[in-house]
Design a protein around this motif. Structure first.
Motif, PDB file in Angstrom:
ATOM      1  N   ARG A  84      46.601  28.902  78.047  1.00  0.00           N
ATOM      2  CA  ARG A  84      47.577  29.643  77.250  1.00  0.00           C
ATOM      3  C   ARG A  84      47.735  29.031  75.865  1.00  0.00           C
ATOM      4  O   ARG A  84      47.857  29.749  74.870  1.00  0.00           O
ATOM      5  CB  ARG A  84      48.922  29.655  77.972  1.00  0.00           C
ATOM      6  CG  ARG A  84      48.915  30.431  79.291  1.00  0.00           C
ATOM      7  CD  ARG A  84      50.282  30.375  79.943  1.00  0.00           C
ATOM      8  NE  ARG A  84      50.287  31.050  81.233  1.00  0.00           N
ATOM      9  CZ  ARG A  84      51.344  31.112  82.043  1.00  0.00           C
ATOM     10  NH1 ARG A  84      52.485  30.520  81.682  1.00  0.00           N
ATOM     11  NH2 ARG A  84      51.271  31.735  83.194  1.00  0.00           N
ATOM     12  N   ILE A 132      44.771  30.024  73.738  1.00  0.00           N
ATOM     13  CA  ILE A 132      44.855  31.428  73.348  1.00  0.00           C
ATOM     14  C   ILE A 132      45.870  31.607  72.218  1.00  0.00           C
ATOM     15  O   ILE A 132      45.623  32.307  71.229  1.00  0.00           O
ATOM     16  CB  ILE A 132      45.222  32.294  74.570  1.00  0.00           C
ATOM     17  CG1 ILE A 132      44.064  32.304  75.577  1.00  0.00           C
ATOM     18  CG2 ILE A 132      45.556  33.716  74.143  1.00  0.00           C
ATOM     19  CD1 ILE A 132      44.383  33.026  76.867  1.00  0.00           C
ATOM     20  N   ILE A 133      47.018  30.954  72.350  1.00  0.00           N
ATOM     21  CA  ILE A 133      48.040  31.063  71.304  1.00  0.00           C
ATOM     22  C   ILE A 133      47.539  30.454  69.994  1.00  0.00           C
ATOM     23  O   ILE A 133      47.763  31.001  68.911  1.00  0.00           O
ATOM     24  CB  ILE A 133      49.333  30.368  71.769  1.00  0.00           C
ATOM     25  CG1 ILE A 133      49.938  31.136  72.963  1.00  0.00           C
ATOM     26  CG2 ILE A 133      50.348  30.287  70.641  1.00  0.00           C
ATOM     27  CD1 ILE A 133      51.121  30.443  73.593  1.00  0.00           C
ATOM     28  N   GLU A 143      45.107  32.866  68.425  1.00  0.00           N
ATOM     29  CA  GLU A 143      45.822  33.980  67.802  1.00  0.00           C
ATOM     30  C   GLU A 143      46.456  33.554  66.479  1.00  0.00           C
ATOM     31  O   GLU A 143      46.455  34.301  65.500  1.00  0.00           O
ATOM     32  CB  GLU A 143      46.885  34.509  68.766  1.00  0.00           C
ATOM     33  CG  GLU A 143      46.313  35.187  70.001  1.00  0.00           C
ATOM     34  CD  GLU A 143      47.388  35.625  70.973  1.00  0.00           C
ATOM     35  OE1 GLU A 143      48.569  35.251  70.747  1.00  0.00           O
ATOM     36  OE2 GLU A 143      47.068  36.334  71.938  1.00  0.00           O
ATOM     37  N   LEU A 181      43.779  33.365  63.878  1.00  0.00           N
ATOM     38  CA  LEU A 181      43.399  34.707  63.448  1.00  0.00           C
ATOM     39  C   LEU A 181      44.382  35.259  62.427  1.00  0.00           C
ATOM     40  O   LEU A 181      43.991  35.807  61.378  1.00  0.00           O
ATOM     41  CB  LEU A 181      43.320  35.630  64.669  1.00  0.00           C
ATOM     42  CG  LEU A 181      42.979  37.104  64.389  1.00  0.00           C
ATOM     43  CD1 LEU A 181      41.604  37.211  63.728  1.00  0.00           C
ATOM     44  CD2 LEU A 181      43.028  37.916  65.675  1.00  0.00           C
ATOM     45  N   LEU A 182      45.663  35.108  62.703  1.00  0.00           N
ATOM     46  CA  LEU A 182      46.677  35.586  61.750  1.00  0.00           C
ATOM     47  C   LEU A 182      46.612  34.819  60.439  1.00  0.00           C
ATOM     48  O   LEU A 182      46.755  35.395  59.350  1.00  0.00           O
ATOM     49  CB  LEU A 182      48.066  35.455  62.381  1.00  0.00           C
ATOM     50  CG  LEU A 182      48.332  36.328  63.619  1.00  0.00           C
ATOM     51  CD1 LEU A 182      49.714  36.027  64.191  1.00  0.00           C
ATOM     52  CD2 LEU A 182      48.204  37.807  63.286  1.00  0.00           C
TER      53      LEU A 182
END
Length: 286
Positions: free
Chosen positions: A182, A185-186, A189, A192-193
């Protein structure tokens, strides 16, 4: 004569004490006369026939019964120790006395066997996550078995589930791996932002070159807040300074060469009033 009267009075008192029975509010009395059930008696003061009637009191309050820990093998072959607690009450006083000898012992034994049977039909993950369903299944089975005993099982709850040490370590590693997944994954993300935001910022800086210089100056201001002795110059600024130095050097050289090539060439006059030869100016090339 007095002794006889005293004896009669004592016997009468004994018979009266034997004949009078007090039934509490949370109890019901089951009356037997010559061994046959005559029905139930409500709370209060009741009179029975001594040596003929027998009154059995039955408590109607909810009884809490702990179910001792049971070694159970789940459906996926994992050994666990499970303990529970059962809550039951008598709803039919006559059946609880006539149909079974000891209600409490019977409930204890059947609750243990039912707990072992129901938990053994589930996997370890189901046992840990679906306790409400297991509690309901145990209660339904107990209600069917105890219906003829005049007993109602109101609630069954799993109290404690003990796992082997090896299984605890394996579950801890699994939980740690899940949390790491997790976190990655966070983090992805977030990257990506951030990349999308940086892309938009670069588009703005391409359209407005001065924005990059302002950003560099802002970075220098942020670095100098702590009064550091180290001075940091951004790479674009250093390249600009270098290009400016090269430009100044070229301009200086060009100016010097232009001054040398435009200097006048002196001549020496002869007696006829003409210049015979040229004398090179200082620093000129012939």
């Amino acid at each position: 004569m007095n002794v006889v009267i005293i004896v009669l009075v004592v016997v009468a008192l004994i018979l009266l004490a034997t004949a009078l029975k007090i039934i509490k509010q949370y109890e019901r009395g089951v009356l037997f006369r010559f061994g046959r059930v005559q029905g139930t008696r409500e709370p209060g003061l009741r009179v029975i026939i001594p040596f003929v009637d027998v009154l059995r009191r039955v408590a109607l309050r909810i009884i809490t019964m702990p179910i001792q820990s049971q070694g159970i093998i789940t459906r996926d072959n994992v050994s666990v120790d499970v303990s529970a607690v059962a809550y039951f009450r008598v709803v039919d006083a006559v059946k609880s006395v006539v149909a079974i000898e000891n209600v409490n012992a019977a409930i204890d034994q059947i609750a243990q066997t039912t707990l072992r049977k129901v938990v053994g039909q589930h996997t370890l993950d189901q046992t840990l996550s679906e306790t409400d369903k297991i509690n309901l299944d145990i209660r339904k089975i107990l209600d069917v078995a105890t219906l003829d005993w005049g007993v109602e099982v109101t609630l069954v709850e799993l109290k404690d589930i003990q796992l082997p040490d090896t299984m605890k370590r394996a579950m801890a590693r699994q939980a740690e791996a899940e949390r790491e997944k997790r976190a990655k994954i966070i983090n992805a993300e977030g990257e990506l932002l951030a990349a999308a935001a940086l892309g938009e910022a670069s588009d703005v800086m391409v359209a407005h070159p001065l924005a990059l210089q302002l950003r560099n100056l802002q970075s220098l201001v942020e670095i100098g807040v702590d009064k550091n002795t180290t001075v940091v110059f951004p790479a674009p600024l250093m390249s600009t300074i270098g290009e400016l130095g090269s430009f100044l050097a070229r301009e200086t050289a060009a100016a010097s060469q232009a001054g040398q090539t435009t200097a006048p060439t002196p001549r020496i006059a002869n007696g006829a009033g003409e210049y015979d030869r040229a004398v090179p100016a200082p620093g000129s090339v012939q």
